[in-house]
Design a protein around this motif. Structure first.
Motif, mmCIF file in Angstrom:
data_model
loop_
_atom_site.group_PDB
_atom_site.id
_atom_site.type_symbol
_atom_site.label_atom_id
_atom_site.label_comp_id
_atom_site.label_asym_id
_atom_site.label_seq_id
_atom_site.Cartn_x
_atom_site.Cartn_y
_atom_site.Cartn_z
ATOM 1 N N TRP A 152 0.851 -1.191 0.000
ATOM 2 C CA TRP A 152 0.000 0.000 0.000
ATOM 3 C C TRP A 152 0.889 1.245 0.000
ATOM 4 C CZ3 TRP A 152 -4.570 -0.642 4.030
ATOM 5 C CH2 TRP A 152 -5.409 -1.666 3.582
ATOM 6 N N SER A 156 -2.210 6.763 -0.291
ATOM 7 C CA SER A 156 -3.134 6.219 -1.294
ATOM 8 C C SER A 156 -4.473 5.835 -0.678
ATOM 9 C CB SER A 156 -2.516 4.981 -1.965
ATOM 10 O OG SER A 156 -2.390 3.908 -1.031
ATOM 11 N N GLN A 158 -7.104 2.578 -0.468
ATOM 12 C CA GLN A 158 -7.037 1.135 -0.627
ATOM 13 C C GLN A 158 -8.386 0.506 -0.287
ATOM 14 O OE1 GLN A 158 -4.570 -0.430 -2.000
ATOM 15 N NE2 GLN A 158 -3.117 1.291 -2.040
ATOM 16 N N SER A 353 6.121 6.302 -2.152
ATOM 17 C CA SER A 353 5.914 6.405 -3.596
ATOM 18 C C SER A 353 7.235 6.396 -4.350
ATOM 19 C CB SER A 353 5.130 7.676 -3.934
ATOM 20 O OG SER A 353 5.813 8.820 -3.442
ATOM 21 N N SER A 360 0.462 0.320 -6.079
ATOM 22 C CA SER A 360 -0.216 1.371 -6.840
ATOM 23 C C SER A 360 -1.407 1.872 -6.058
ATOM 24 C CB SER A 360 -0.677 0.833 -8.202
ATOM 25 O OG SER A 360 -1.607 -0.224 -8.029
ATOM 26 N N LYS A 361 -1.916 2.997 -6.471
ATOM 27 C CA LYS A 361 -3.135 3.522 -5.868
ATOM 28 C C LYS A 361 -4.336 2.768 -6.413
ATOM 29 C CE LYS A 361 -1.266 8.147 -5.086
ATOM 30 N NZ LYS A 361 -1.448 9.607 -5.298
#
Length: 517
Positions: A152, A156, A158, A353, A360-361
Motif C-alpha cells: 500500500w 493512497s 485502498q 511512492s 499502486s493507488k
C-alpha cells in the motif's frame, strides 16, 4: 422510498418483539457455552491472518467458514448486565476488560486479531501466525497457507472487504498497527510466554496492542461503500454510507444491510433499499432482488439474516505521514442485533511512492459495459407455502384472484422440534430460519427436522396457477413496481412468474396473476 432512518437503542426493538422472541433469546443464550461459539463474520480483503478471502463464503462449507471466522469472535458482549445493550450501542467501548470480567468464571479474550475464542496464548502474534504473511486456520482442519501481503502506497486509497455469514447489523472500523510495535507489546509484557504469565501481564499486553491499533484509525473515503456479489469485482451495489461516532470520537460505518425486521420493529438503521444508490449491472440488480426483495421490502428479504454472498466493500485512506514498513490492518465489527463482536487482521506492507515497488493507488476494475435496458434476473424457484401459494419473499400480500389447479409438486413439511428447541410447540423451524437461518443447521436436531436445513418430511401438495384470459389487458404497474413504465407485467411474468402474484399490486394489475382488465 419514504422509510425513516431510525436511531434507537435495541432495547426499543426488544420491547416490540413478541414473548416468543424473548423466550428464543433466553433459550439461545442457554444453549451455547461461552467457550464454544459459531462465528458469523470475517475479514476478506486483504487476505486475513485467519485465512479469510473473497472466496471463503463462496467455496468453504458452513462448518469450515465458522471455524475460520470463530477465531476473532467475542461470543458475549454487552453493557450493564443488559443483553440488549449490544456493542453497537457504544461503538468501540466494549474493551478487553469488559470481555474479561463479563461472565464470572469464564473470562473472554478481546484481541485486535483474534484468539480462537481462547486465552492470550492463542492470539495472533502470540501463539500463532506470528510471522509477516503467516496465517491460521483456527479450529479448521489442515495446514494454513502463507500469503503475500499487498503493498500500500503512503497517501493512497485502498480497498477493504468483510463478509457476514449471519447478519447482526451494527457497524465496523479499520485500524493500523506497525508490526514492530505489535511484536514489542508481546516481547515487553510476555517475555516468557502467555501461558504462565500473571493476569496483570496479560492485561498490560492487551492494553498495549489495542492502544497501537486505536491510535491509527483509518479515515474513510467518502462515497466508497458498496456491497459486492461474491468475488465478482464487476457486480456490486453502490450504497449511501452512514457513519456513527464511537469511542474517542472515532468514526465507524453502519453495515448497509439491516438484519431481519430490525428497522420494521423500530430499531436503529435504514431499510435495505434506502441505502442503494446504483447497480453496476443488471445481473447484480437481479441478484440483489433475489436476496433482499424488491424496493418495497424494508428488511424481510430471503437473505436478510444470511447475506453470505455479499461482501461489504469500502476504501480507506493510508495516512500521508505513515512511516513505511510492515503493518497489521485491524478490522472490528460491533454487532447491533446480537450481543457479540468480531475482530480480524491482515498483513500489509506500507511503501513510499519513491520506492521501487509494484504498489499502486486504487483504481476501479475494468468491467464490460451493458445497455441501459431493464435488468433480467434469473428465474428463482418460488417457495411453496403451507397454503400451496408460491411466494417470493416473506412479505405476502392478500388479494389473490380465484386460482385454478395446476400439477402437484413435492413439498417439504417441518417436523415438531423436541425438548428446549421446540419448547412445547412455542418454537418451530420457522423460528430458527427467521432468527439465524443456515447457522442453526449445524445442530443435528434442526438439520433433521427442518426443511430449510434439508431435513423435514417430503410430501405431495397441489399448487395453483391463476387463470389468464386470452382477451385480458394488463394494467400499468404503480409506484416502484412499474418505475414509470420501465417494468411491465410481462417483465415479472418472464422473470419470476407467479411468485410475484403474492404482491397485491402485481396480482391486481397483471393478467398472468388473474388480474388486469
Amino acid at each position: 422510498m419514504s422509510h425513516r432512518f431510525h436511531n434507537q437503542n435495541p432495547r426499543t426493538y426488544l420491547e416490540h418483539t413478541t414473548q416468543m422472541g424473548l423466550q428464543l433469546i433466553t433459550i439461545t443464550l442457554a444453549a451455547f457455552s461461552c467457550r464454544v461459539a459459531h462465528s458469523h463474520g470475517i475479514l476478506a480483503k486483504p487476505s486475513s491472518k485467519s485465512s479469510g478471502t473473497l472466496l471463503t463464503s463462496k467455496e468453504e462449507s458452513l462448518t469450515t467458514y465458522f471455524a475460520l471466522a470463530s477465531f476473532g469472535i467475542v461470543d458475549k458482549a454487552f453493557f450493564d448486565g443488559d443483553h440488549s445493550k449490544t456493542p453497537w450501542t457504544r461503538p468501540g467501548e466494549f474493551s478487553y476488560e469488559h470481555a474479561r470480567d463479563l461472565i464470572q468464571g469464564h473470562p473472554q479474550t478481546l484481541h485486535p486479531c483474534g484468539c480462537n475464542a481462547g486465552g492470550v496464548g492463542q492470539c495472533v502474534g502470540v501463539g500463532t501466525a506470528t510471522g509477516f504473511g503467516e496465517t491460521t486456520l483456527g479450529a479448521a482442519q489442515g495446514t494454513p497457507n502463507p500469503v503475500t501481503p499487498p503493498e500500500w502506497l503512503v497517501g493512497s486509497q485502498q480497498e477493504t472487504a468483510w463478509n457476514a455469514y449471519a447478519n447482526h447489523s451494527g457497524g465496523y472500523i479499520y485500524m493500523l498497527c506497525k508490526k514492530t510495535l505489535f511484536d514489542a507489546c508481546r516481547d515487553t509484557h510476555l517475555p516468557n510466554g502467555a501461558n504462565n504469565a500473571e493476569q496483570s501481564k496479560k492485561d498490560a499486553y492487551l492494553n498495549c496492542v489495542w492502544s497501537c491499533f486505536e491510535s491509527n484509525t483509518l479515515e474513510w473515503v467518502p462515497g466508497s461503500q458498496k456491497v459486492q456479489y461474491q468475488d465478482d469485482v464487476c457486480s456490486y451495489v453502490n450504497t449511501d454510507e452512514h457513519e456513527k461516532a464511537g469511542k474517542a470520537g472515532r468514526i465507524w460505518r453502519f453495515t448497509p444491510i439491516p438484519d431481519t425486521v430490525q428497522v420494521t420493529l423500530g430499531g436503529e438503521g435504514k431499510c435495505t433499499w434506502d441505502s442503494v444508490t446504483s447497480f453496476s449491472n443488471s445481473k447484480v440488480e437481479a441478484k440483489f432482488i433475489e436476496s433482499f426483495g424488491t424496493s418495497d421490502v424494508c428488511d424481510t428479504g430471503p437473505d436478510q439474516h444470511g447475506p453470505k454472498d455479499w461482501h461489504v466493500i469500502d476504501r480507506v485512506k493510508v495516512p500521508d505521514s505513515l512511516p513505511p514498513g510492515e503493518y497489521l490492518l485491524g478490522w472490528r465489527w460491533d454487532s447491533y442485533m446480537a450481543d457479540q463482536l468480531w475482530t480480524g487482521c491482515a498483513d500489509v506492507q506500507i511503501v513510499n511512492s519513491s520506492d521501487d515497488s509494484s504498489a499502486s493507488k486504487f483504481s476501479e476494475p475494468e468491467c464490460p459495459s451493458e445497455s441501459a435496458s431493464p435488468s433480467t434476473p434469473p428465474t428463482k424457484d418460488p417457495v411453496v407455502s403451507s397454503t400451496g401459494v408460491p411466494v417470493s419473499n416473506p412479505t405476502k400480500a392478500p388479494g389473490f384472484p380465484p386460482p385454478t389447479k395446476a400439477p402437484s409438486i413435492n413439498v417439504c413439511s417441518d417436523m415438531d422440534l423436541p425438548g428446549n428447541w421446540g419448547a412445547g410447540g412455542i418454537h418451530t423451524c420457522d423460528t430458527y430460519e427467521i432468527h439465524g437461518g443456515a447457522a442453526y443447521c449445524a445442530h443435528a436436531v434442526l438439520s433433521d427436522a427442518c426443511c430449510f436445513c434439508g431435513g423435514g418430511l417430503l410430501g405431495v401438495a397441489e399448487t395453483y396457477a391463476p387463470t389468464k384470459s386470452p382477451t385480458c389487458v394488463d394494467r400499468n404497474l404503480p409506484g416502484n413496481w412499474g418505475a414509470n413504465g420501465i417494468y411491465t407485467c410481462d417483465y415479472y411474468e418472464n422473470n419470476g412468474g407467479t411468485a410475484y402474484c403474492a404482491h397485491a399490486d402485481v396480482a391486481n394489475a397483471c393478467c398472468f396473476c388473474g388480474g388486469g382488465d
